[in-house]
Design an enzyme around this catalytic site. Structure first.
Site, PDB file in Angstrom:
ATOM      1  N   PHE A 155       0.821  -1.253  -0.089  1.00  0.00           N
ATOM      2  CA  PHE A 155      -0.028  -0.022   0.088  1.00  0.00           C
ATOM      3  C   PHE A 155       0.933   1.099  -0.122  1.00  0.00           C
ATOM      4  O   PHE A 155       0.431   2.402   0.234  1.00  0.00           O
ATOM      5  CB  PHE A 155      -0.951  -0.019   1.105  1.00  0.00           C
ATOM      6  CG  PHE A 155      -2.012  -1.220   1.146  1.00  0.00           C
ATOM      7  CD1 PHE A 155      -2.991  -1.044   0.316  1.00  0.00           C
ATOM      8  CD2 PHE A 155      -1.672  -2.352   2.112  1.00  0.00           C
ATOM      9  CE1 PHE A 155      -3.713  -2.176   0.339  1.00  0.00           C
ATOM     10  CE2 PHE A 155      -2.348  -3.542   2.002  1.00  0.00           C
ATOM     11  CZ  PHE A 155      -3.552  -3.294   1.160  1.00  0.00           C
ATOM     12  N   ASN A 214      -7.526   0.424  -4.026  1.00  0.00           N
ATOM     13  CA  ASN A 214      -7.253   1.503  -4.833  1.00  0.00           C
ATOM     14  C   ASN A 214      -8.421   2.139  -5.736  1.00  0.00           C
ATOM     15  O   ASN A 214      -8.502   3.112  -5.975  1.00  0.00           O
ATOM     16  CB  ASN A 214      -6.181   0.939  -6.091  1.00  0.00           C
ATOM     17  CG  ASN A 214      -4.797   0.993  -5.486  1.00  0.00           C
ATOM     18  OD1 ASN A 214      -4.422   1.590  -4.463  1.00  0.00           O
ATOM     19  ND2 ASN A 214      -3.887   0.561  -6.366  1.00  0.00           N
ATOM     20  N   PHE A 255      -7.773  12.717  -0.060  1.00  0.00           N
ATOM     21  CA  PHE A 255      -8.272  12.285  -1.223  1.00  0.00           C
ATOM     22  C   PHE A 255      -9.637  13.057  -1.684  1.00  0.00           C
ATOM     23  O   PHE A 255     -10.562  12.433  -2.550  1.00  0.00           O
ATOM     24  CB  PHE A 255      -8.277  10.602  -1.358  1.00  0.00           C
ATOM     25  CG  PHE A 255      -6.983  10.142  -2.127  1.00  0.00           C
ATOM     26  CD1 PHE A 255      -6.061  10.041  -0.971  1.00  0.00           C
ATOM     27  CD2 PHE A 255      -6.936   9.905  -3.155  1.00  0.00           C
ATOM     28  CE1 PHE A 255      -4.967   9.255  -1.453  1.00  0.00           C
ATOM     29  CE2 PHE A 255      -5.756   9.221  -3.705  1.00  0.00           C
ATOM     30  CZ  PHE A 255      -4.790   8.933  -2.811  1.00  0.00           C
ATOM     31  N   TYR A 257      -9.584  16.007  -3.586  1.00  0.00           N
ATOM     32  CA  TYR A 257      -9.238  16.964  -4.447  1.00  0.00           C
ATOM     33  C   TYR A 257      -9.953  16.908  -6.017  1.00  0.00           C
ATOM     34  O   TYR A 257      -9.679  15.862  -6.423  1.00  0.00           O
ATOM     35  CB  TYR A 257      -7.642  17.331  -4.515  1.00  0.00           C
ATOM     36  CG  TYR A 257      -7.177  17.935  -3.365  1.00  0.00           C
ATOM     37  CD1 TYR A 257      -7.351  19.266  -2.999  1.00  0.00           C
ATOM     38  CD2 TYR A 257      -6.586  17.011  -2.320  1.00  0.00           C
ATOM     39  CE1 TYR A 257      -6.813  19.857  -1.724  1.00  0.00           C
ATOM     40  CE2 TYR A 257      -6.003  17.374  -1.028  1.00  0.00           C
ATOM     41  CZ  TYR A 257      -6.103  18.901  -0.621  1.00  0.00           C
ATOM     42  OH  TYR A 257      -5.547  19.425   0.259  1.00  0.00           O
ATOM     43  N   ALA A 258     -10.332  17.947  -6.476  1.00  0.00           N
ATOM     44  CA  ALA A 258     -10.543  17.863  -7.963  1.00  0.00           C
ATOM     45  C   ALA A 258      -9.206  18.190  -8.676  1.00  0.00           C
ATOM     46  O   ALA A 258      -8.284  19.008  -7.926  1.00  0.00           O
ATOM     47  CB  ALA A 258     -11.794  18.891  -8.249  1.00  0.00           C
ATOM     48  N   GLY A 263      -3.244   9.382 -12.276  1.00  0.00           N
ATOM     49  CA  GLY A 263      -2.297   8.984 -13.072  1.00  0.00           C
ATOM     50  C   GLY A 263      -1.466   7.687 -12.144  1.00  0.00           C
ATOM     51  O   GLY A 263      -2.017   7.181 -11.332  1.00  0.00           O
ATOM     52  N   CYS A 266      -0.552   2.589 -10.905  1.00  0.00           N
ATOM     53  CA  CYS A 266      -1.501   1.666 -10.048  1.00  0.00           C
ATOM     54  C   CYS A 266      -3.011   2.228 -10.447  1.00  0.00           C
ATOM     55  O   CYS A 266      -3.649   1.147 -11.064  1.00  0.00           O
ATOM     56  CB  CYS A 266      -1.241   1.843  -8.572  1.00  0.00           C
ATOM     57  SG  CYS A 266       0.494   1.192  -8.147  1.00  0.00           S
ATOM     58  N   ARG A 334       4.627   7.470 -15.404  1.00  0.00           N
ATOM     59  CA  ARG A 334       3.673   6.601 -15.915  1.00  0.00           C
ATOM     60  C   ARG A 334       2.370   6.942 -15.859  1.00  0.00           C
ATOM     61  O   ARG A 334       1.843   7.485 -14.882  1.00  0.00           O
ATOM     62  CB  ARG A 334       3.891   5.244 -15.296  1.00  0.00           C
ATOM     63  CG  ARG A 334       5.273   4.600 -15.492  1.00  0.00           C
ATOM     64  CD  ARG A 334       5.594   3.206 -14.937  1.00  0.00           C
ATOM     65  NE  ARG A 334       5.805   3.202 -13.329  1.00  0.00           N
ATOM     66  CZ  ARG A 334       5.961   2.067 -12.724  1.00  0.00           C
ATOM     67  NH1 ARG A 334       5.860   1.009 -13.207  1.00  0.00           N
ATOM     68  NH2 ARG A 334       6.180   2.273 -11.175  1.00  0.00           N
TER      69      ARG A 334
HETATM   70  N1  LIG Z   1       4.635   1.697  -7.777  1.00  0.00           N
HETATM   71  C1  LIG Z   1       3.726   1.704  -6.851  1.00  0.00           C
HETATM   72  O1  LIG Z   1       3.501   2.701  -6.242  1.00  0.00           O
HETATM   73  C2  LIG Z   1       3.029   0.406  -6.478  1.00  0.00           C
HETATM   74  C3  LIG Z   1       2.523   0.331  -5.246  1.00  0.00           C
HETATM   75  C4  LIG Z   1       1.488  -0.670  -4.706  1.00  0.00           C
HETATM   76  C5  LIG Z   1       1.979  -1.856  -5.598  1.00  0.00           C
HETATM   77  N2  LIG Z   1       2.339  -1.686  -6.649  1.00  0.00           N
HETATM   78  C6  LIG Z   1       2.535  -3.081  -7.408  1.00  0.00           C
HETATM   79  O2  LIG Z   1       3.524  -3.567  -7.183  1.00  0.00           O
HETATM   80  C7  LIG Z   1       3.983  -4.186  -8.633  1.00  0.00           C
HETATM   81  C8  LIG Z   1       5.635  -3.737  -8.870  1.00  0.00           C
HETATM   82  O3  LIG Z   1       5.238  -2.470  -9.190  1.00  0.00           O
HETATM   83  P1  LIG Z   1       6.425  -1.086  -9.519  1.00  0.00           P
HETATM   84  O4  LIG Z   1       6.017   0.115  -9.412  1.00  0.00           O
HETATM   85  O5  LIG Z   1       7.519  -1.507  -8.438  1.00  0.00           O
HETATM   86  O6  LIG Z   1       7.025  -1.913 -10.962  1.00  0.00           O
HETATM   87  P2  LIG Z   1       8.488  -1.644 -11.528  1.00  0.00           P
HETATM   88  O7  LIG Z   1       8.228  -1.664 -12.966  1.00  0.00           O
HETATM   89  O8  LIG Z   1       8.950  -0.270 -10.855  1.00  0.00           O
HETATM   90  O9  LIG Z   1       9.352  -2.590 -10.989  1.00  0.00           O
HETATM   91  C9  LIG Z   1       9.259  -3.786 -11.590  1.00  0.00           C
HETATM   92  C10 LIG Z   1      10.707  -4.524 -11.660  1.00  0.00           C
HETATM   93  O10 LIG Z   1      10.432  -5.956 -12.096  1.00  0.00           O
HETATM   94  C11 LIG Z   1      11.566  -6.433 -12.688  1.00  0.00           C
HETATM   95  N3  LIG Z   1      11.203  -7.729 -13.446  1.00  0.00           N
HETATM   96  C12 LIG Z   1      10.383  -7.691 -14.126  1.00  0.00           C
HETATM   97  N4  LIG Z   1      10.446  -9.233 -14.847  1.00  0.00           N
HETATM   98  C13 LIG Z   1      11.482  -9.673 -13.946  1.00  0.00           C
HETATM   99  C14 LIG Z   1      11.818 -11.016 -14.005  1.00  0.00           C
HETATM  100  N5  LIG Z   1      11.470 -11.907 -14.612  1.00  0.00           N
HETATM  101  N6  LIG Z   1      12.875 -11.279 -12.822  1.00  0.00           N
HETATM  102  C15 LIG Z   1      13.279 -10.329 -12.113  1.00  0.00           C
HETATM  103  N7  LIG Z   1      12.679  -8.904 -12.199  1.00  0.00           N
HETATM  104  C16 LIG Z   1      11.821  -8.675 -12.991  1.00  0.00           C
HETATM  105  C17 LIG Z   1      11.623  -5.119 -13.818  1.00  0.00           C
HETATM  106  O11 LIG Z   1      13.050  -5.159 -14.640  1.00  0.00           O
HETATM  107  C18 LIG Z   1      11.578  -3.940 -12.745  1.00  0.00           C
HETATM  108  O12 LIG Z   1      12.726  -3.367 -12.168  1.00  0.00           O
HETATM  109  C19 LIG Z   1       2.907  -4.075  -9.549  1.00  0.00           C
HETATM  110  O13 LIG Z   1       2.171  -5.179  -9.365  1.00  0.00           O
HETATM  111  C20 LIG Z   1       2.491  -2.757  -9.027  1.00  0.00           C
HETATM  112  O14 LIG Z   1       0.833  -2.641  -9.496  1.00  0.00           O
HETATM  113  C21 LIG Z   1       2.952  -0.772  -7.089  1.00  0.00           C
END
Ligand SMILES: NC(=O)c1ccc[n+]([C@@H]2O[C@H](COP(=O)([O-])OP(=O)(O)OC[C@H]3O[C@@H](n4cnc5c(N)ncnc54)[C@H](O)[C@@H]3O)[C@@H](O)[C@H]2O)c1
Length: 442
Positions: A155, A214, A255, A257-258, A263, A266, A334
């Protein structure tokens, strides 16, 4: 404990680093060699406040190691996190190829019993499938190692990730056995000493909890954006309405705010993925679809307003744009509303001069070769000779600039405030034509 984290992105790197900081022995593994090389050299692949200090300290103390070699990372592991990306597939569903690929790769290399913790955001039922993939591979290998698969959604908020991980509101784990629950309690015990709970539940409810959280937040944003549009039409001010409803304890201020739309990596993908999940389960997802539709519309709103201001023709116009990251305190672009706005304005013939305090490297890569997008050196540089200025991401640095200087730099003193950061009357006093979201125009 001995922990491996597979996937060293925003979530994996923060998870591994914070676990190391509590004394665990952690290996962060990733397939991206460049990322691992950078981390080995003490360079951060992402901007996240407080991360560099924690990584450096734990890396130097030998508790945090980085590698591309999965077998080496798993050699002594008791717990292995999967934190790879789950991007949207063409139909909006979560693409789980990386998750299943990693599950198979782990099963191929593990040499002892392992608790596998799925931290990636995954559709309900994925952990069961991860277990099935792993059991198949272990059987093929004729290896009898025990495997527990745990769901542990994350989270954290980018920009506050370290704080969120070290002092979470709650930790959710979904388990299928008492052994797995005990393992998670041992690992997370130091993080819940602030009195916030470690919530242990069944695996599917845990997987669902992440999506529910989310979409609840995304819904608040889209609802505020829809209310803002109504406010404009009927002559009300959404900022006043916000005060009026946010003080109701059942609603609360956060949370609420307009703005220019949500983006990030997530909310957009998780709203769509849950809608797909509902459709596959033969359930209507009318609210989710509306939340997504309102957001897509909201992301276009600022650009459409600017075009209207230019009389429908943006050719030869120069637009200054502040904020490229999808929110302040991160370099993550992103699904950022800024990208949608820039695309629309460029297609209409405008030139954009954009500035962001942290996201310039990512923007440079994203806009490489796009001549109509210039990356400015400062907020003032972005506004120079502009026919209009857009605030898209509410970084603190944009709050208290020298607006007299700004006005002198711009070709026309016109501000479109996509985050309602400025006082309407003050902007008017300074001589700007000011356009907020959900507020009467000055
Ligand atoms: N970014 C956020 O704020 C956030 C918050 C909560 C949950 N999440 C969830 O967590 C997950 C990861 O999100 P993120 O933002 O950290 O993604 P990210 O794209 O920043 O990182 C993912 C990493 O995984 C690596 N990867 C891909 N395939 C691989 C493999 N086969 N072996 C080893 N490494 C590999 C990529 O090179 C990359 O470095 C997603 O499911 C996302 O929805 C993200």
């Amino acid at each position: 404990m001995r922990v491996t984290v597979v996937g060293t992105g925003y979530v994996g790197l923060v998870t591994g680093t914070c676990l190391a900081d509590m004394g665990n022995d952690v290996y962060c593994q990733d397939v991206a060699e460049e990322k691992i090389d950078k981390l080995e050299k003490g360079e951060m692949p992402i901007f996240e406040p407080g991360l560099a200090e924690l990584v450096t300290r734990n890396h130097q103390d030998g508790r945090l190691r980085f590698t591309t070699d999965l077998a080496a990372a798993l050699a002594n592991a008791e717990v292995c996190f999967i934190a790879v990306g789950t991007p949207p597939d063409e139909d909006g569903s979560a693409d789980r190829r990386h998750v299943f690929g990693v599950a198979k790769a782990i099963a191929l290399r593990m040499q002892q019993p392992l608790v596998v913790v799925v931290k990636s955001t995954v559709p309900v039922g994925t952990c069961d499938q991860v277990r099935a993939v792993m059991m198949e591979e272990l059987e093929r290998r004729q290896a009898g190692h025990a495997v527990e698969v745990v769901s542990n959604p994350e989270f954290l908020k980018e920009g506050k990730a370290i704080e969120d991980f070290l002092r979470p509101d709650r930790i959710v784990v979904g388990v299928a056995s008492a052994t797995a629950a005990d393992c998670m309690r041992r690992l997370y015990e130091p993080f819940v000493q602030n009195g916030h709970p470690l919530l242990v539940m069944d695996v599917r409810s845990s997987e669902m909890t992440k999506y529910a959280a989310n979409v609840m937040l995304a819904t608040r944003i889209s609802l505020m954006n829809e209310l803002a549009t109504v406010c404009e039409r009927v002559g009300a001010d959404i900022m006043e309405v916000r005060r009026g409803i946010g003080t109701d304890r059942r609603i609360g201020m956060s949370f609420l705010y307009a703005g220019a739309g949500y983006g990030g990596s997530c909310f957009p993908k998780d709203v769509k993925a849950l809608s797909r999940m509902a459709a596959e389960a033969d359930c209507p997802a009318d609210i989710l679809d509306a939340v997504d539709k309102v957001n897509r519309h909201q992301k276009m709103l600022l650009a459409n307003r600017v075009l209207k201001h230019f009389g429908g023709d943006a050719r030869g116009r120069r637009v200054g744009l502040w904020g490229l990251a999808f929110k302040p305190m991160t370099d993550d672009i992103r699904e950022s509303p800024a990208l949608v706005i820039i695309k629309r304005l460029v297609e209409a013939g405008a030139t954009i001069s954009a500035y962001d305090p942290e996201a310039m490297d990512n923007a440079r890569a994203y806009f490489a070769g796009v001549k109509q997008v210039e990356l400015a050196k400062s907020p003032y540089d972005a506004a120079k000779d502009a026919d209009a200025l857009l605030l898209v991401t509410e970084w603190g640095v944009f709050r208290s600039l020298d607006f007299e200087r700004l006005k002198a730099l711009m070709k026309a003193p016109v501000i479109f405030d996509g985050r309602n950061q400025y006082e309407r009357r003050e902007m008017k006093r300074l001589g700007f034509s000011y356009h907020g979201i959900g507020r009467p125009a000055s």
